[in-house]
Design a protein around this motif. Structure first.
Motif, PDB file in Angstrom:
ATOM      1  N   LYS A  56       0.858  -1.186   0.000  1.00  0.00           N
ATOM      2  CA  LYS A  56       0.000   0.000   0.000  1.00  0.00           C
ATOM      3  C   LYS A  56       0.893   1.235   0.000  1.00  0.00           C
ATOM      4  O   LYS A  56       1.692   1.430   0.914  1.00  0.00           O
ATOM      5  CB  LYS A  56      -0.908   0.001   1.238  1.00  0.00           C
ATOM      6  CG  LYS A  56      -1.783   1.241   1.357  1.00  0.00           C
ATOM      7  CD  LYS A  56      -2.784   1.302   0.240  1.00  0.00           C
ATOM      8  CE  LYS A  56      -3.551   2.624   0.225  1.00  0.00           C
ATOM      9  NZ  LYS A  56      -4.347   2.773  -0.991  1.00  0.00           N
ATOM     10  N   MET A  58       1.075   5.278   0.090  1.00  0.00           N
ATOM     11  CA  MET A  58       0.329   6.513   0.375  1.00  0.00           C
ATOM     12  C   MET A  58       1.294   7.681   0.305  1.00  0.00           C
ATOM     13  O   MET A  58       2.433   7.601   0.772  1.00  0.00           O
ATOM     14  CB  MET A  58      -0.308   6.436   1.769  1.00  0.00           C
ATOM     15  CG  MET A  58      -1.261   5.260   1.903  1.00  0.00           C
ATOM     16  SD  MET A  58      -2.152   5.273   3.461  1.00  0.00           S
ATOM     17  CE  MET A  58      -3.464   6.407   3.058  1.00  0.00           C
ATOM     18  N   SER A  59       0.831   8.788  -0.255  1.00  0.00           N
ATOM     19  CA  SER A  59       1.741   9.896  -0.563  1.00  0.00           C
ATOM     20  C   SER A  59       2.416  10.458   0.688  1.00  0.00           C
ATOM     21  O   SER A  59       3.553  10.900   0.625  1.00  0.00           O
ATOM     22  CB  SER A  59       0.979  10.999  -1.283  1.00  0.00           C
ATOM     23  OG  SER A  59      -0.072  11.467  -0.464  1.00  0.00           O
ATOM     24  N   PHE A  60       1.753  10.420   1.837  1.00  0.00           N
ATOM     25  CA  PHE A  60       2.349  11.037   3.014  1.00  0.00           C
ATOM     26  C   PHE A  60       3.283  10.088   3.766  1.00  0.00           C
ATOM     27  O   PHE A  60       3.953  10.495   4.710  1.00  0.00           O
ATOM     28  CB  PHE A  60       1.269  11.584   3.960  1.00  0.00           C
ATOM     29  CG  PHE A  60       0.536  10.562   4.776  1.00  0.00           C
ATOM     30  CD1 PHE A  60       0.991  10.199   6.033  1.00  0.00           C
ATOM     31  CD2 PHE A  60      -0.612   9.967   4.289  1.00  0.00           C
ATOM     32  CE1 PHE A  60       0.314   9.254   6.791  1.00  0.00           C
ATOM     33  CE2 PHE A  60      -1.305   9.036   5.029  1.00  0.00           C
ATOM     34  CZ  PHE A  60      -0.842   8.676   6.292  1.00  0.00           C
ATOM     35  N   LEU A  61       3.343   8.846   3.324  1.00  0.00           N
ATOM     36  CA  LEU A  61       4.266   7.900   3.948  1.00  0.00           C
ATOM     37  C   LEU A  61       5.492   7.715   3.055  1.00  0.00           C
ATOM     38  O   LEU A  61       5.357   7.642   1.840  1.00  0.00           O
ATOM     39  CB  LEU A  61       3.593   6.535   4.136  1.00  0.00           C
ATOM     40  CG  LEU A  61       2.561   6.404   5.234  1.00  0.00           C
ATOM     41  CD1 LEU A  61       1.885   5.031   5.129  1.00  0.00           C
ATOM     42  CD2 LEU A  61       3.186   6.562   6.605  1.00  0.00           C
ATOM     43  N   LYS A  64       6.162   1.839   2.245  1.00  0.00           N
ATOM     44  CA  LYS A  64       4.951   1.127   1.848  1.00  0.00           C
ATOM     45  C   LYS A  64       4.480   0.270   3.017  1.00  0.00           C
ATOM     46  O   LYS A  64       5.307  -0.224   3.794  1.00  0.00           O
ATOM     47  CB  LYS A  64       5.249   0.236   0.647  1.00  0.00           C
ATOM     48  CG  LYS A  64       5.537   1.029  -0.610  1.00  0.00           C
ATOM     49  CD  LYS A  64       6.139   0.142  -1.666  1.00  0.00           C
ATOM     50  CE  LYS A  64       6.529   0.993  -2.875  1.00  0.00           C
ATOM     51  NZ  LYS A  64       7.465   0.308  -3.756  1.00  0.00           N
ATOM     52  N   ILE A  65       3.175   0.087   3.106  1.00  0.00           N
ATOM     53  CA  ILE A  65       2.644  -0.828   4.117  1.00  0.00           C
ATOM     54  C   ILE A  65       2.501  -2.195   3.453  1.00  0.00           C
ATOM     55  O   ILE A  65       1.748  -2.348   2.492  1.00  0.00           O
ATOM     56  CB  ILE A  65       1.286  -0.348   4.643  1.00  0.00           C
ATOM     57  CG1 ILE A  65       1.439   1.027   5.287  1.00  0.00           C
ATOM     58  CG2 ILE A  65       0.713  -1.342   5.643  1.00  0.00           C
ATOM     59  CD1 ILE A  65       0.133   1.662   5.652  1.00  0.00           C
ATOM     60  N   TYR A 163     -13.925   6.091  -6.744  1.00  0.00           N
ATOM     61  CA  TYR A 163     -12.886   5.474  -5.944  1.00  0.00           C
ATOM     62  C   TYR A 163     -11.623   5.130  -6.739  1.00  0.00           C
ATOM     63  O   TYR A 163     -10.522   5.180  -6.210  1.00  0.00           O
ATOM     64  CB  TYR A 163     -13.412   4.170  -5.307  1.00  0.00           C
ATOM     65  CG  TYR A 163     -14.688   4.337  -4.519  1.00  0.00           C
ATOM     66  CD1 TYR A 163     -14.661   4.950  -3.271  1.00  0.00           C
ATOM     67  CD2 TYR A 163     -15.907   3.902  -5.013  1.00  0.00           C
ATOM     68  CE1 TYR A 163     -15.817   5.117  -2.540  1.00  0.00           C
ATOM     69  CE2 TYR A 163     -17.080   4.064  -4.290  1.00  0.00           C
ATOM     70  CZ  TYR A 163     -17.031   4.671  -3.057  1.00  0.00           C
ATOM     71  OH  TYR A 163     -18.180   4.840  -2.328  1.00  0.00           O
ATOM     72  N   ILE A 164     -11.825   4.751  -7.981  1.00  0.00           N
ATOM     73  CA  ILE A 164     -10.721   4.167  -8.745  1.00  0.00           C
ATOM     74  C   ILE A 164     -10.385   5.017  -9.964  1.00  0.00           C
ATOM     75  O   ILE A 164     -11.269   5.401 -10.729  1.00  0.00           O
ATOM     76  CB  ILE A 164     -11.121   2.758  -9.264  1.00  0.00           C
ATOM     77  CG1 ILE A 164     -11.524   1.848  -8.104  1.00  0.00           C
ATOM     78  CG2 ILE A 164      -9.995   2.145 -10.085  1.00  0.00           C
ATOM     79  CD1 ILE A 164     -10.405   1.379  -7.263  1.00  0.00           C
ATOM     80  N   ILE A 183      -4.208  -1.231  -8.112  1.00  0.00           N
ATOM     81  CA  ILE A 183      -5.405  -0.391  -8.064  1.00  0.00           C
ATOM     82  C   ILE A 183      -4.948   1.030  -7.743  1.00  0.00           C
ATOM     83  O   ILE A 183      -4.380   1.269  -6.670  1.00  0.00           O
ATOM     84  CB  ILE A 183      -6.374  -0.835  -6.947  1.00  0.00           C
ATOM     85  CG1 ILE A 183      -6.647  -2.337  -7.022  1.00  0.00           C
ATOM     86  CG2 ILE A 183      -7.659  -0.017  -6.978  1.00  0.00           C
ATOM     87  CD1 ILE A 183      -7.568  -2.764  -8.080  1.00  0.00           C
ATOM     88  N   GLU A 185      -5.822   4.884  -6.962  1.00  0.00           N
ATOM     89  CA  GLU A 185      -6.920   5.747  -6.525  1.00  0.00           C
ATOM     90  C   GLU A 185      -6.845   7.106  -7.216  1.00  0.00           C
ATOM     91  O   GLU A 185      -5.858   7.417  -7.885  1.00  0.00           O
ATOM     92  CB  GLU A 185      -6.854   5.921  -5.008  1.00  0.00           C
ATOM     93  CG  GLU A 185      -7.013   4.616  -4.247  1.00  0.00           C
ATOM     94  CD  GLU A 185      -6.849   4.804  -2.735  1.00  0.00           C
ATOM     95  OE1 GLU A 185      -7.316   5.816  -2.200  1.00  0.00           O
ATOM     96  OE2 GLU A 185      -6.236   3.929  -2.111  1.00  0.00           O
ATOM     97  N   SER A 187      -6.208   9.891  -6.014  1.00  0.00           N
ATOM     98  CA  SER A 187      -5.085  10.691  -5.501  1.00  0.00           C
ATOM     99  C   SER A 187      -3.736  10.170  -5.981  1.00  0.00           C
ATOM    100  O   SER A 187      -2.697  10.727  -5.631  1.00  0.00           O
ATOM    101  CB  SER A 187      -5.100  10.645  -3.979  1.00  0.00           C
ATOM    102  OG  SER A 187      -4.869   9.310  -3.538  1.00  0.00           O
ATOM    103  N   ASP A 189      -2.481   7.460  -4.931  1.00  0.00           N
ATOM    104  CA  ASP A 189      -2.111   6.403  -3.995  1.00  0.00           C
ATOM    105  C   ASP A 189      -2.546   5.076  -4.627  1.00  0.00           C
ATOM    106  O   ASP A 189      -3.515   5.032  -5.383  1.00  0.00           O
ATOM    107  CB  ASP A 189      -2.847   6.570  -2.654  1.00  0.00           C
ATOM    108  CG  ASP A 189      -2.327   7.755  -1.865  1.00  0.00           C
ATOM    109  OD1 ASP A 189      -1.295   8.328  -2.244  1.00  0.00           O
ATOM    110  OD2 ASP A 189      -2.968   8.112  -0.858  1.00  0.00           O
ATOM    111  N   THR A 191      -2.644   0.463  -4.465  1.00  0.00           N
ATOM    112  CA  THR A 191      -2.457  -0.836  -3.823  1.00  0.00           C
ATOM    113  C   THR A 191      -1.951  -1.803  -4.878  1.00  0.00           C
ATOM    114  O   THR A 191      -2.581  -1.958  -5.930  1.00  0.00           O
ATOM    115  CB  THR A 191      -3.796  -1.358  -3.249  1.00  0.00           C
ATOM    116  OG1 THR A 191      -4.336  -0.374  -2.376  1.00  0.00           O
ATOM    117  CG2 THR A 191      -3.595  -2.665  -2.500  1.00  0.00           C
TER     118      THR A 191
END
Lengths: 212, 219
Positions: A56, A58-61, A64-65, A163-164, A183, A185, A187, A189, A191
């Protein structure tokens, strides 16, 4: 709201079974061969047993998770998605039933009691059977390199568009199975799910799909 | 004749108001006039990032997923995102140290003003935003086990409860006119963050529970 959360999860699953000019890829002009081959392989596929690794972004991280788990599919309509690390989460679909178990709770949902769930269920099963590329609400672009087909799907359905932004599928040219699903999003971001240790048409016990 | 009922109403109102004033002193706390302690927020300045397994129970609906919290030094803020296990973002908020917060994203299905506002105000309780660091209204008492409890009162609306050697508040309560009291219970601090957080609401069936997911490697 719960239905919508479920929908979000299923959107991911939906992409799983079906799929910018990407660097290192060239556009495929005649896609009929790919479509036919995917359709043929899906018709021959009775079961899938695969591990997966999910990333995963995300732009602020800065990091990756990462999570991982096991996915089982049995024709025509049985699915088990199980995250095993670093958290546990289980989702089982079996005919008209849906069972969700998180670390804190368990839930049973009757898919037949909801037309929306039923439609989503049909969509997933169709996707598993390789019909995702025929969906009318998806604009597709096909690319390839020496060993991979890269397919981009752009949702034209307004609900999905909330969403996508894009769904990207990477398909191995050797066996026409999905190796990666991304996938993206709105933004940007995303997955990314990578499928490893795939076993096709191995027997899966029915107990794996019990929805209670 | 007309003045009498008005006076009675005023008296009743006064009685209700004073009766409902749940001041620290009324709960066995005594004022600590000379106390000048720095305020410790749940997620303080030394905090970096944490991942929680999360369950939100709202009425009869249950949502599970992950909450990621990270301090963003360049923004002087804390960022919080809730995503499903499968990776889809549900909401993302940012809380600024100089006060205020920003909602970066809310999924369409959840995008209702009252819901978003409540989530925003709940999570804001966890961060050192606004003027909390200047709080000096402190009260103390010993509980049944003899443990010294410090209670810090912010503007008469929010109370932060600390045990003497805790790394952060063990409980936060906030008065609310619409949804009643919000309580936050915080357990087992691990250096810069609690490993368990639970939000409850007196007049609203909304519980949010977070349990830290030990993350061996972020990348």
């Amino acid at each position: 709201m719960y239905k919508s959360l479920f929908l979000l999860t299923l959107i991911v699953l939906f992409g799983l079974f079906g799929q910018a000019q990407p660097s290192g890829f060239t556009i495929v002009s005649d896609t009929s061969y790919i479509r036919e081959k995917i359709d043929q392989i899906s018709r021959q596929t009775n079961s899938i047993n695969t591990d997966f690794i999910q990333e995963k972004e995300m732009s602020f991280l800065n990091e990756k998770i990462l999570s991982k788990g096991i996915l089982l599919y049995q024709k025509p309509d049985k699915l088990r998605l199980e995250y095993t690390s670093p958290f546990t989460y289980l989702l089982i679909m079996n005919g008209g039933g849906l069972f969700i178990k998180s670390s804190e709770s368990e839930m049973n949902i009757n898919l037949e009691s909801s037309s929306m769930f039923s439609e989503i269920n049909d969509m997933i099963i169709n996707s598993i059977q390789g019909k995702v590329l025929d969906m009318p609400d998806m604009k597709t672009s096909f690319y390839e390199n020496s060993d991979t087909f890269f397919i981009q799907l752009f949702p034209e359905n307004k609900e999905l568009q909330k969403y996508i932004k894009t769904i990207e599928l990477f398909i191995d040219k050797k066996d026409f199975t999905v190796t990666q699903l991304k996938i993206i999003e709105l933004s940007d971001d995303y997955t990314l799910i990578k499928f490893i240790n795939k076993k096709i048409n191995e027997e899966i016990p029915d107990s794996s799909f019990i929805t209670h | 004749m007309k003045k009498y009922p008005i006076a009675v109403l005023l008296l009743i109102s006064f009685a209700l108001l004073t009766g409902s004033c749940n001041t620290p002193r009324h709960q066995g706390f005594s004022k600590e006039p000379g106390l000048n302690l720095p305020f410790k927020a749940v997620f303080g300045h030394d905090f970096e990032k944490v991942l929680y397994g999360t369950e939100i129970v709202f009425g009869k609906k249950t949502f599970s997923g992950l909450i990621i919290i990270k301090q963003v030094p360049e923004h002087k803020s804390f960022r919080l995102a809730f995503v499903t296990e499968a990776g889809m973002r549900v909401f993302e908020m940012e809380f600024f140290k100089d006060g205020g917060s920003k909602v970066h994203y809310v999924s369409d299905f959840l995008n209702k003003k009252a819901v978003v506002s409540k989530l925003q105000s709940d999570f804001a309780l966890l961060f050192p935003v606004g003027k909390k660091e200047n709080i000096r209204h402190a009260y103390s008492k010993k509980d049944d086990t003899g443990t010294y409890i410090l209670r810090i009162n912010e503007n008469g609306e929010k109370d932060y409860y600390f045990a003497p050697s805790s790394d952060g508040p063990e409980k936060i309560s906030e008065k609310g006119f619409v949804y009643g009291k919000t309580s936050v219970f915080l357990n087992q601090y691990e250096s810069t963050f609690p490993t368990e957080i639970l939000f409850t609401h007196k007049l609203l069936k909304l519980n949010i529970s977070l349990k830290q997911i030990p993350y061996p490697k972020w990348n």
